[in-house]
Motif scaffolding. Structure first.
Motif, PDB file in Angstrom:
ATOM      1  N   ALA A  58       0.858  -1.334  -0.141  1.00 30.33           N
ATOM      2  CA  ALA A  58       0.020  -0.129   0.025  1.00 30.33           C
ATOM      3  C   ALA A  58       0.838   1.488  -0.149  1.00 30.33           C
ATOM      4  O   ALA A  58       1.999   1.447   0.550  1.00 30.33           O
ATOM      5  CB  ALA A  58      -0.885  -0.187   1.159  1.00 30.33           C
ATOM      6  N   VAL A  59       0.346   2.243  -0.694  1.00 27.29           N
ATOM      7  CA  VAL A  59       0.989   3.642  -0.683  1.00 27.29           C
ATOM      8  C   VAL A  59       0.939   4.369   0.549  1.00 27.29           C
ATOM      9  O   VAL A  59       1.976   4.889   1.325  1.00 27.29           O
ATOM     10  CB  VAL A  59       0.657   4.509  -1.801  1.00 27.29           C
ATOM     11  CG1 VAL A  59       1.326   5.773  -1.921  1.00 27.29           C
ATOM     12  CG2 VAL A  59       0.962   3.606  -3.147  1.00 27.29           C
ATOM     13  N   LEU A  60      -0.533   4.330   1.084  1.00 24.69           N
ATOM     14  CA  LEU A  60      -0.705   5.093   2.172  1.00 24.69           C
ATOM     15  C   LEU A  60      -0.760   4.013   3.376  1.00 24.69           C
ATOM     16  O   LEU A  60      -1.123   2.880   3.278  1.00 24.69           O
ATOM     17  CB  LEU A  60      -2.139   5.773   2.156  1.00 24.69           C
ATOM     18  CG  LEU A  60      -2.267   6.919   1.018  1.00 24.69           C
ATOM     19  CD1 LEU A  60      -3.526   7.301   0.835  1.00 24.69           C
ATOM     20  CD2 LEU A  60      -1.175   8.024   1.246  1.00 24.69           C
ATOM     21  N   SER A  61      -0.560   4.558   4.691  1.00 21.93           N
ATOM     22  CA  SER A  61      -0.894   3.822   5.771  1.00 21.93           C
ATOM     23  C   SER A  61      -2.288   3.640   6.132  1.00 21.93           C
ATOM     24  O   SER A  61      -3.130   4.470   5.450  1.00 21.93           O
ATOM     25  CB  SER A  61       0.142   4.258   7.098  1.00 21.93           C
ATOM     26  OG  SER A  61      -0.683   5.594   7.471  1.00 21.93           O
ATOM     27  N   GLU A  62      -2.772   2.882   6.840  1.00 25.91           N
ATOM     28  CA  GLU A  62      -4.154   2.646   7.337  1.00 25.91           C
ATOM     29  C   GLU A  62      -4.540   4.037   8.017  1.00 25.91           C
ATOM     30  O   GLU A  62      -5.636   4.385   7.696  1.00 25.91           O
ATOM     31  CB  GLU A  62      -4.059   1.593   8.212  1.00 25.91           C
ATOM     32  CG  GLU A  62      -5.712   0.709   8.372  1.00 25.91           C
ATOM     33  CD  GLU A  62      -5.659  -0.339   8.959  1.00 25.91           C
ATOM     34  OE1 GLU A  62      -6.808  -0.264   9.980  1.00 25.91           O
ATOM     35  OE2 GLU A  62      -5.024  -1.287   8.581  1.00 25.91           O
ATOM     36  N   GLU A  63      -3.812   4.472   8.860  1.00 25.39           N
ATOM     37  CA  GLU A  63      -4.008   5.595   9.385  1.00 25.39           C
ATOM     38  C   GLU A  63      -4.190   6.851   8.179  1.00 25.39           C
ATOM     39  O   GLU A  63      -5.302   7.731   8.477  1.00 25.39           O
ATOM     40  CB  GLU A  63      -2.921   6.119  10.698  1.00 25.39           C
ATOM     41  CG  GLU A  63      -3.481   7.747  11.141  1.00 25.39           C
ATOM     42  CD  GLU A  63      -2.423   7.818  12.200  1.00 25.39           C
ATOM     43  OE1 GLU A  63      -2.304   8.890  12.407  1.00 25.39           O
ATOM     44  OE2 GLU A  63      -1.580   7.034  12.768  1.00 25.39           O
TER      45      GLU A  63
END
Length: 87
Positions: A58-63
């Motif tokens: 994933a490029v973005l974290s879950e947060e």
């Protein structure tokens, strides 16, 4: 035609791997007993540190994803819907 993917729980997979590693049944017998693919058992035993998810990282974290989702929804509620170009 795409391949059919077997769906099983991580608990069943962990139980099958533990059974095989503790001199229990063979990989094939453990696969039948715990309803897990034999090749998956074999792969996880051979590569214990491999990633579990499919696809690229994933490029973005879950947060970050949650913050982005919150921002988009807040903008929509206020009457300013966001477009792809805004993101």
């Amino acid at each position: 035609m795409p391949k059919k993917r077997n769906i099983f729980s991580e608990a069943n997979l962990a139980s099958a791997i533990n059974a095989v590693l503790n001199d229990g049944p063979s990989k094939k017998a453990a696969a039948r007993q715990f309803s897990v693919s034999r090749s998956t058992i074999q792969h996880r035993i051979k590569n214990p540190g491999c990633k579990i998810t499919c696809g690229p990282a994933a490029v973005l974290s879950e947060e970050e994803e949650m913050m982005l989702e919150y921002w988009i929804l807040e903008c929509c509620f206020k009457g300013f819907p966001r477009r792809k170009e805004d993101l």
